[in-house]
Design a protein around this motif. Structure first.
Motif, PDB file in Angstrom:
ATOM      1  N   LEU A   1      -2.938   5.208   1.029  1.00  0.00           N
ATOM      2  CA  LEU A   1      -3.161   5.525   2.443  1.00  0.00           C
ATOM      3  C   LEU A   1      -3.864   6.867   2.606  1.00  0.00           C
ATOM      4  O   LEU A   1      -4.707   7.039   3.490  1.00  0.00           O
ATOM      5  N   ALA A   2      -3.504   7.829   1.741  1.00  0.00           N
ATOM      6  CA  ALA A   2      -4.153   9.140   1.834  1.00  0.00           C
ATOM      7  C   ALA A   2      -5.636   9.030   1.526  1.00  0.00           C
ATOM      8  O   ALA A   2      -6.456   9.787   2.051  1.00  0.00           O
TER       9      ALA A   2
ATOM     10  N   MET B   1       0.858  -1.203   0.000  1.00  0.00           N
ATOM     11  CA  MET B   1       0.000   0.000   0.000  1.00  0.00           C
ATOM     12  C   MET B   1       0.887   1.245   0.000  1.00  0.00           C
ATOM     13  O   MET B   1       1.760   1.379   0.856  1.00  0.00           O
ATOM     14  N   ASN B   2       0.731   2.068  -1.033  1.00  0.00           N
ATOM     15  CA  ASN B   2       1.587   3.248  -1.102  1.00  0.00           C
ATOM     16  C   ASN B   2       0.907   4.455  -0.441  1.00  0.00           C
ATOM     17  O   ASN B   2      -0.222   4.376   0.043  1.00  0.00           O
ATOM     18  N   LEU B   3       1.629   5.583  -0.472  1.00  0.00           N
ATOM     19  CA  LEU B   3       1.112   6.767   0.221  1.00  0.00           C
ATOM     20  C   LEU B   3      -0.212   7.246  -0.360  1.00  0.00           C
ATOM     21  O   LEU B   3      -1.095   7.715   0.361  1.00  0.00           O
ATOM     22  N   GLU B   4      -0.376   7.129  -1.717  1.00  0.00           N
ATOM     23  CA  GLU B   4      -1.626   7.572  -2.319  1.00  0.00           C
ATOM     24  C   GLU B   4      -2.801   6.742  -1.803  1.00  0.00           C
ATOM     25  O   GLU B   4      -3.879   7.274  -1.513  1.00  0.00           O
TER      26      GLU B   4
END
Lengths: 397, 80
Positions: free
Chosen positions: A6-7, A1-4
């Motif tokens: 997660l955001a 899971m990348n930052l996008e």
């Protein structure tokens, strides 16, 4: 899971806050009385009352005979994050969080038996009317009847005293609506007449009344105070402390015995008059022991000491004097509250949880004091409330 | 009056404590687009701190989950 990811994560995306609502973690909490609080999760709705104890027992909680579980709160969460077994992925599903209290089973009363018992009750004699928990204090201090100053004299003093008495009665009635007041203390703090002793007797030259006339006015004013408050409270206490102006003489320059006092005599005369009149059994007059300048009473749970104040000479030395009285095991040493006069201005000094209050005066004023100090005190009658050793509501009327 | 005295006299003054917050170092090091995304993830209550720490590690920023959690709770130097 990348930052996008997660955001943009949301509950629908299966990532939910990791923490449960505060206070809703499944748990069992015992308190020292044996009572327990159980919080649990479950699907669907809780069962009826008959199932609560068994539901809690199923969790492994021991509920002894005579105790039962009572459901006290339920919260429904349509999208709770639930992990059914260790290592499983968490899933979102509806749950109800339930809070139970484990407590002794309530005994059911037999109403018929209870009503029958009430019917068998024999009436008892009515108990005496309970005293209200509060005491109202009205300070009678430094009237100095007969004194003249600033073109004013006894006439003005008497009007001030009676006006203040009216205001004090009104205040009592207002306060009695807000709190139960069972006791009124009419604290007679000395120097009720101008007298003949002070200033080597020269004080008599400026008085507008003779000594016996002064005493007559004092007696009748004191009587008015008792008559005004007597119908209002279950207990009226009139403690009387002798003042220096109340000394009946200073023959050969010597002071009389401490209790030899016009103020004390005025109280005893009023007590005699009320005794003859009848109907004033709830009024107590407290006068000093022989050779004592103080009286100490109890009212509404507060021990109140009364003294005029001339014995400590300076208002700054009141607690020093009071501490000495305590050291000597004098009864005033155990007072919560010390009321005094003599210095003619309001002064409140608290020390070690004990409060010394000096009452102001209603006399015509003192040009001698004003010329030395630039102005006199605020005149009036001091009133306050007390209960269980504490005081409040100080007002000058 | 010196600045120290100014500071001491201020009711809001807090003495400096600890090293720089690791999350502040990351935010200062990344480009604007990543910073914006990272801040959005930090503000999102549905984004676990463990996952944020893992995502940062994949970008080459070795930041422990404790640093992320402390920053999100507002207990780091970034928040005074």
């Amino acid at each position: 899971m990348n930052l996008e990811d997660l955001a943009a994560a949301s509950p629908d995306g299966q990532v939910a806050p990791a923490s449960l609502p505060s206070g809703w973690a499944p748990s069992v909490v015992y308190d020292p009385s044996g009572r327990a609080e159980v919080v649990t999760l479950g699907v669907g709705q809780p069962g009826d009352e008959s199932t609560w104890t068994d539901e809690v027992r199923a969790l492994g909680v021991d509920i002894p005979p005579g105790w039962s579980a009572r459901l006290v709160e339920v919260r429904h969460d349509p999208k709770a994050w639930v992990r059914h077994h260790q290592g499983d992925d968490a899933t979102t599903e509806a749950v109800t969080r339930r809070r139970y209290v484990v407590e002794p089973t309530t005994t059911t009363l037999d109403l018929d038996e209870l009503v029958a018992a009430i019917g068998n009750k024999r009436p008892k004699a009515a108990p005496p009317v309970a005293l209200g928990g509060w005491g109202y204090i009205h300070c009678i201090a430094d009237w100095q009847v007969g004194k003249t100053a600033y073109d004013a004299g006894t006439d003005q003093t008497v009007h001030r005293i009676l006006d203040s008495l009216d205001a004090s009665v009104s205040r009592f009635k207002r306060e009695a609506k807000r709190r139960p007041i069972g006791t009124v203390v009419l604290a007679s703090l000395g120097d009720l007449c101008e007298g003949v002793a002070s200033q080597n007797g020269a004080v008599l030259l400026a008085s507008d009344l003779t000594v016996t006339e002064q005493l007559r006015v004092v007696r009748r004013l004191l009587l008015e105070h008792v008559k005004a408050f007597a119908p209002l409270a279950q207990r009226i206490v009139v403690p009387t402390a002798p003042g220096n102006h109340d000394e009946p003489h200073r023959v050969m320059g010597m002071k009389p015995r401490a209790h030899d006092s016009f103020a004390v005599e005025a109280s005893m005369q009023v007590a005699d008059a009320l005794d003859l009149a009848g109907g004033y059994d709830h009024v107590e007059f407290v006068t000093p022991d022989p050779d004592d300048l103080t009286v100490t009473i109890e009212a509404a749970g507060t021990i109140i000491g009364c003294a005029h104040g001339h014995q400590w000479r300076s208002p700054d030395r009141v607690h020093q004097w009071w501490a000495k009285m305590g050291h000597a095991r004098h009864r005033i040493g155990q007072a919560h509250l010390l009321l005094s006069g003599h210095f003619h201005h309001l002064r409140v000094v608290d020390d070690s949880g004990r409060t010394a209050i000096t009452a102001p005066t209603v006399d015509p004023g003192s040009p001698w004091f004003d010329q030395r100090n630039g102005g006199g005190p605020r005149h009036g009658v001091l009133t306050l409330l007390t209960r269980d050793g504490a005081w409040t509501g100080l007002e000058i009327l | 009056m010196s600045s120290l005295l100014d500071n001491l006299a201020s009711p809001d003054y807090r003495p400096p404590r600890g090293p720089e917050c690791g999350m502040a170092l990351v935010l200062a090091a990344v480009d604007d687009k990543t910073r914006k995304t990272l801040l959005a993830a930090l503000d999102n209550p549905y984004a676990p701190s463990t996952k944020i720490a893992q995502a940062l590690a994949e970008l080459g920023h070795r930041t422990s989950v404790h640093v992320v959690q402390r920053h999100r709770r507002g207990e780091c130097r970034c928040h005074g």
